[in-house]
Every structure is written in structure tokens, then in C-alpha cells.
Design a protein around this motif. Structure first.
Motif: not given
Length: 111
Positions: A20-37
Motif C-alpha cells: 500500500i503506497p504511503l498516504g494513499g487510500p486503502l484498497p477497500s476504500d472507494k472514493r467518489m468521483g466528481p460526477v458522484g459528488k
């Protein structure tokens, strides 16, 4: 347990190492894109608009306005459905006109 080789829940192999790269999101975390926001923001705005509309509609003045508007509408229907003498129809029409005038004075709107 520290000695476990397989996960007791999903039976996946725990010996595989994931970097897991330092400072990056965990693989299980799903981020919401700008369209989703944007979509979530629109849904929240619609919900707030509807909630405010229901609140405003339930004011005593609005209830009075709705009752008066219903009375004017029933009066118009009575004129339209009246089948008696013309004098009677004109009396009912005049009463409806006065009712509409009172509605406009009280609420400042056309019924």
C-alpha cells in the motif's frame, strides 16, 4: 490469529503481501468521483427543497388560502352546472365574483 494462513471468514490466503503506497487510500476504500459528488449534491438539494416546501405549505395562512380557493372553485362549478332561471344564475355568478374579490383582497392572488 497471528499464525493464521487463511481468513476464517472468506478463506482468502493471508500469506500474500499487499503493498500500500504511503498516504494513499486503502484498497477497500472507494472514493467518489466528481460526477458522484455532483449527483449527491443535487439529491441533497432536492430533498431540502421538498422538505422546505412541505413546511411552507403547512402554514395556517396557506391552509386558509387553499380553503378559500376551493370555495371559489366550487362556486364556479355551481354557476356552470346551474340549470334554473337566468336570474338565479346571475345571482350565483355575482356571489362568486364577490367571493373572488375577497380572495384577491385577502391573499393578493387570483384563485
Amino acid at each position: 490469529m497471528a499464525e493464521a494462513v487463511l481468513c476464517k471468514h472468506c478463506q482468502s490466503d493471508l500469506r500474500q503481501k499487499i503493498r500500500i503506497p504511503l498516504g494513499g487510500p486503502l484498497p477497500s476504500d472507494k472514493r467518489m468521483g466528481p460526477v458522484g459528488k455532483v449527483l449527491v449534491g443535487i439529491m441533497i438539494a432536492i430533498a431540502l427543497y421538498l422538505a422546505f416546501g412541505f413546511h411552507v405549505r403547512d402554514t395556517p395562512e396557506d391552509k386558509d388560502r387553499m380553503q378559500a380557493q376551493d370555495a371559489v372553485e366550487r362556486c364556479r362549478q355551481e354557476v356552470d352546472s346551474y340549470s334554473g332561471p337566468a336570474v338565479g344564475k346571475s345571482v350565483i355568478a355575482e356571489a362568486c365574483r364577490k367571493l373572488e374579490d375577497e380572495f384577491r383582497k385577502s391573499f393578493g392572488l387570483a384563485p
